[in-house]
Design a protein around this motif. Structure first.
Motif, mmCIF file in Angstrom:
data_model
loop_
_atom_site.group_PDB
_atom_site.id
_atom_site.type_symbol
_atom_site.label_atom_id
_atom_site.label_comp_id
_atom_site.label_asym_id
_atom_site.label_seq_id
_atom_site.Cartn_x
_atom_site.Cartn_y
_atom_site.Cartn_z
ATOM 1 N N ALA A 1 0.090 -1.216 0.555
ATOM 2 C CA ALA A 1 1.333 -0.870 1.236
ATOM 3 C C ALA A 1 2.331 -0.252 0.264
ATOM 4 O O ALA A 1 3.032 0.729 0.604
ATOM 5 C CB ALA A 1 1.930 -2.109 1.893
ATOM 6 N N TYR A 2 2.387 -0.756 -0.946
ATOM 7 C CA TYR A 2 3.309 -0.233 -1.955
ATOM 8 C C TYR A 2 2.926 1.216 -2.307
ATOM 9 O O TYR A 2 3.794 2.096 -2.400
ATOM 10 C CB TYR A 2 3.285 -1.113 -3.205
ATOM 11 C CG TYR A 2 4.123 -0.585 -4.336
ATOM 12 C CD1 TYR A 2 5.522 -0.720 -4.311
ATOM 13 C CD2 TYR A 2 3.535 0.059 -5.427
ATOM 14 C CE1 TYR A 2 6.294 -0.221 -5.345
ATOM 15 C CE2 TYR A 2 4.318 0.544 -6.459
ATOM 16 C CZ TYR A 2 5.691 0.409 -6.415
ATOM 17 O OH TYR A 2 6.465 0.907 -7.441
ATOM 18 N N ARG A 3 1.614 1.460 -2.498
ATOM 19 C CA ARG A 3 1.163 2.816 -2.827
ATOM 20 C C ARG A 3 1.485 3.798 -1.709
ATOM 21 O O ARG A 3 1.850 4.952 -1.967
ATOM 22 C CB ARG A 3 -0.335 2.813 -3.156
ATOM 23 C CG ARG A 3 -0.671 2.186 -4.514
ATOM 24 C CD ARG A 3 -2.093 2.541 -4.929
ATOM 25 N NE ARG A 3 -3.078 1.979 -4.036
ATOM 26 C CZ ARG A 3 -3.631 0.789 -4.182
ATOM 27 N NH1 ARG A 3 -3.271 0.015 -5.215
ATOM 28 N NH2 ARG A 3 -4.539 0.342 -3.339
ATOM 29 N N LYS A 4 1.344 3.348 -0.470
ATOM 30 C CA LYS A 4 1.653 4.225 0.659
ATOM 31 C C LYS A 4 3.122 4.616 0.670
ATOM 32 O O LYS A 4 3.479 5.767 0.937
ATOM 33 C CB LYS A 4 1.275 3.533 1.978
ATOM 34 C CG LYS A 4 -0.215 3.469 2.254
ATOM 35 C CD LYS A 4 -0.476 2.777 3.587
ATOM 36 C CE LYS A 4 -1.963 2.673 3.867
ATOM 37 N NZ LYS A 4 -2.237 1.953 5.149
ATOM 38 N N ARG A 5 3.981 3.626 0.396
ATOM 39 C CA ARG A 5 5.416 3.945 0.377
ATOM 40 C C ARG A 5 5.744 4.898 -0.763
ATOM 41 O O ARG A 5 6.594 5.778 -0.601
ATOM 42 C CB ARG A 5 6.211 2.640 0.231
ATOM 43 C CG ARG A 5 6.223 1.753 1.484
ATOM 44 C CD ARG A 5 7.338 0.721 1.409
ATOM 45 N NE ARG A 5 7.175 -0.195 0.285
ATOM 46 C CZ ARG A 5 6.494 -1.321 0.336
ATOM 47 N NH1 ARG A 5 5.884 -1.692 1.461
ATOM 48 N NH2 ARG A 5 6.395 -2.112 -0.723
ATOM 49 N N LYS A 6 5.067 4.750 -1.892
ATOM 50 C CA LYS A 6 5.343 5.610 -3.046
ATOM 51 C C LYS A 6 4.888 7.045 -2.792
ATOM 52 O O LYS A 6 5.559 7.998 -3.199
ATOM 53 C CB LYS A 6 4.633 5.052 -4.273
ATOM 54 C CG LYS A 6 5.212 3.728 -4.787
ATOM 55 C CD LYS A 6 6.543 3.942 -5.476
ATOM 56 C CE LYS A 6 6.358 4.578 -6.853
ATOM 57 N NZ LYS A 6 7.622 4.695 -7.597
ATOM 58 N N THR A 7 3.744 7.174 -2.098
ATOM 59 C CA THR A 7 3.195 8.515 -1.875
ATOM 60 C C THR A 7 3.664 9.130 -0.577
ATOM 61 O O THR A 7 3.485 10.330 -0.341
ATOM 62 C CB THR A 7 1.651 8.474 -1.850
ATOM 63 O OG1 THR A 7 1.215 7.581 -0.821
ATOM 64 C CG2 THR A 7 1.112 8.000 -3.186
ATOM 65 N N GLY A 8 4.229 8.301 0.320
ATOM 66 C CA GLY A 8 4.688 8.805 1.615
ATOM 67 C C GLY A 8 5.993 9.539 1.520
ATOM 68 O O GLY A 8 6.405 10.270 2.397
#
Length: 277
Positions: free
Chosen positions: A270-277
């Motif tokens: 979830a953290y990676r998605k927020r960073k790349t989103g």
């Protein structure tokens, strides 16, 4: 149906658009002719020879473009999937899901042979994948778990295909016999004379149960969506009790802040998605 070379099938389905001579033989012309043949005669009436005859070419000339009937059926399926409108209807998840189900039904009334395609190893093409992706997206924002989203869409697809298969079988029998479904059942008086000994059938008959039958597609679609709605409401009520990343039910937190993710791995995703989103 099986395919000898699935990789070749993928190349055919995801092919670049052809730009050959309009009057010559092309894969697109073969597919369109095959669809017309299946619309008229059902999938049982589809053969490479009949398609070639429709186009005025030899059967062998077709094999230069498509390896065989199985691959041709996959190409036909993807072509008719392109008939789904691109514009998404407005409204909540139920309105969108109902709309896409009706679109699928309309396509199957035009091409009933779709429901005759059996087996689990038919390769999807770009139109089919785009349609499936949109169907899945109709449930975005609900509290359904990812596996439940996939299960709901699978259930809906099987329902539409089952209704379409009944349509196929009815048309096949009418073509074979030359007698309509209503006429055939209307002539079964000797059967009806024997039904008086069955109390439930008799009671439903006498109270008009068969006089104005429910539309099986409409009735089934409403009941199916009612069931999905009940599940969505159930999940919405417990949304805070499932992992926000994968939908897995959460174990109660022993102390401190309530848990949001079921595992460290889901938290990191979830953290990676927020960073790349």
């Amino acid at each position: 149906m099986t395919q000898e070379d699935p990789e070749h099938g993928i190349e055919l389905l995801w092919r670049a658009e052809e730009h050959g001579p309009r009057q010559g033989l092309s894969l697109d012309r073969i597919v369109r002719a095959a669809i017309g043949l299946a619309d008229a005669e059902g999938l049982d009436g589809l053969s490479m020879r009949k398609v070639a005859d429709r186009l005025g070419f030899t059967t062998m000339s077709l094999y230069r473009h498509v390896p065989g009937r199985d691959q041709l059926v996959d190409l036909m399926l993807d072509e008719v999937m392109g008939e789904h409108p691109e514009a998404a209807p407005e409204g909540g998840w139920r309105a969108r899901l109902e709309s896409v189900a009706r679109q699928a039904w309309q396509i199957r009334t035009r091409h009933p042979w779709i429901a005759e395609v059996r087996g689990t190893r038919h390769l999807p093409g770009p139109n089919g994948v785009a349609h499936y992706d949109y169907m899945l997206s109709t449930l975005t924002g609900t509290g359904l778990r990812p596996s439940e989203v996939i299960a709901v869409i699978g259930l809906l697809g099987r329902f539409v295909d089952a209704e379409a298969l009944l349509l196929v079988e009815t048309r096949r029998e009418e073509r074979r016999s030359g007698v309509s479904e209503e006429e055939w059942w209307g002539a079964r008086g000797s059967l009806y004379e024997r039904l008086g000994d069955y109390p439930t059938i008799t009671r439903l008959w006498e109270t008009g149960g068969w006089d104005h039958p429910e539309d099986s597609f409409e009735f089934g679609l409403r009941r199916l969506l009612d069931g999905v709605e009940a599940l969505v409401q159930e999940r919405d009520e417990t949304r805070d009790e499932i992992c926000r990343e994968c939908g897995t039910p959460l174990e109660p937190a022993p102390s401190g802040r309530p848990r949001v993710y079921c595992s460290r791995a889901c938290q990191q995703r979830a953290y990676r998605k927020r960073k790349t989103g």
